[in-house]
Motif scaffolding. Structure first.
Motif, short mmCIF file in Angstrom:
data_model
loop_
_atom_site.label_atom_id
_atom_site.label_comp_id
_atom_site.label_asym_id
_atom_site.label_seq_id
_atom_site.Cartn_x
_atom_site.Cartn_y
_atom_site.Cartn_z
N ALA A 15 -19.78 -35.38 -8.62
CA ALA A 15 -19.95 -34.24 -7.71
C ALA A 15 -20.69 -34.67 -6.45
N ILE A 16 -21.81 -35.38 -6.62
CA ILE A 16 -22.61 -35.86 -5.48
C ILE A 16 -21.77 -36.76 -4.58
N SER A 17 -21.04 -37.70 -5.18
CA SER A 17 -20.27 -38.66 -4.38
C SER A 17 -19.14 -37.99 -3.61
N ARG A 18 -18.75 -36.80 -4.04
CA ARG A 18 -17.68 -36.07 -3.37
C ARG A 18 -18.21 -34.96 -2.46
N GLY A 19 -19.49 -35.00 -2.18
CA GLY A 19 -20.07 -34.08 -1.22
C GLY A 19 -20.45 -32.72 -1.76
N ILE A 20 -20.51 -32.57 -3.07
CA ILE A 20 -20.89 -31.30 -3.68
C ILE A 20 -22.35 -31.39 -4.10
N GLU A 21 -23.13 -30.38 -3.75
CA GLU A 21 -24.57 -30.37 -3.99
C GLU A 21 -24.93 -29.51 -5.21
N PRO A 22 -25.18 -30.12 -6.37
CA PRO A 22 -25.65 -29.35 -7.52
C PRO A 22 -27.02 -28.73 -7.24
N GLU A 29 -28.92 -29.23 -25.18
CA GLU A 29 -27.82 -29.59 -24.30
C GLU A 29 -28.39 -30.35 -23.11
N ARG A 30 -27.61 -31.27 -22.59
CA ARG A 30 -27.91 -31.88 -21.29
C ARG A 30 -27.00 -31.16 -20.32
N TYR A 31 -27.54 -30.75 -19.16
CA TYR A 31 -26.75 -29.91 -18.26
C TYR A 31 -27.24 -29.98 -16.83
N PHE A 32 -26.41 -29.48 -15.93
CA PHE A 32 -26.79 -29.19 -14.54
C PHE A 32 -25.91 -28.06 -14.05
N HIS A 33 -26.37 -27.38 -13.01
CA HIS A 33 -25.62 -26.26 -12.43
C HIS A 33 -25.19 -26.60 -11.02
N LEU A 34 -24.07 -26.00 -10.63
CA LEU A 34 -23.68 -25.97 -9.23
C LEU A 34 -23.00 -24.64 -8.98
N THR A 35 -22.85 -24.29 -7.73
CA THR A 35 -22.27 -23.00 -7.37
C THR A 35 -21.03 -23.25 -6.54
N ASP A 36 -19.94 -22.54 -6.86
CA ASP A 36 -18.71 -22.70 -6.09
C ASP A 36 -18.85 -21.96 -4.76
N PRO A 37 -17.89 -22.11 -3.85
CA PRO A 37 -18.02 -21.50 -2.53
C PRO A 37 -18.14 -19.97 -2.53
N LEU A 62 -21.50 -22.58 -12.09
CA LEU A 62 -20.88 -23.43 -13.09
C LEU A 62 -21.96 -24.30 -13.70
N SER A 63 -22.01 -24.36 -15.01
CA SER A 63 -22.92 -25.25 -15.70
C SER A 63 -22.07 -26.30 -16.40
#
Length: 129
Positions: free
Chosen positions: A92-99, A110-118, A123-124
């Protein structure tokens, strides 16, 4: 549990098995399609110029439907299991998406991180420990 529900016989053969499909609304289909394709989701129906698009992942689907009126409100979060949380985060980071934060281990194992769509859908991405 409602009184009517309490009086119904239980059927031990019926169980929730998996998430089949989740559908998000968007005001900008092309932007949403770009976002999900960037994350590696595969289109199985529709596309950037369509009113409805369906992506496949594993045995489940993520649908995007065009909404032309009213605001789109945050409704909750979808949790998607991935094979390697840290590798997916790096993608995600390498493709310009900021979690929202780096992967971490949760007390619920659980191991996890979140990001938000436009459109503000959270999304977790997770994996059981």
């Amino acid at each position: 549990m409602t009184q009517a529900r309490m009086n119904e016989p239980e059927d031990d053969d019926v169980r929730i098995e998996s998430l089949s499909t989740i559908t998000f609304a968007t005001h900008d289909m092309a932007r949403s399609v770009r976002f999900y394709e960037t994350l590696g989701f595969r289109i199985v129906y529709g596309g950037a110029n369509e009113a409805f698009t369906s992506f496949a992942f594993g045995s489940s689907f993520l649908n995007i439907t065009s909404e032309t009126h009213g605001p789109i409100q945050w409704w909750g979060r979808v949790i998607i299991y991935v094979s390697d949380v840290d590798a997916f985060y790096r993608r995600a980071i390498s493709r310009g998406i900021e979690p929202q934060f780096a992967p971490r281990d949760a007390p619920w194992n659980e191991r996890y991180f979140h990001l938000t769509d436009p459109d503000g859908h959270e999304l977790s991405f997770a994996r059981p420990l």
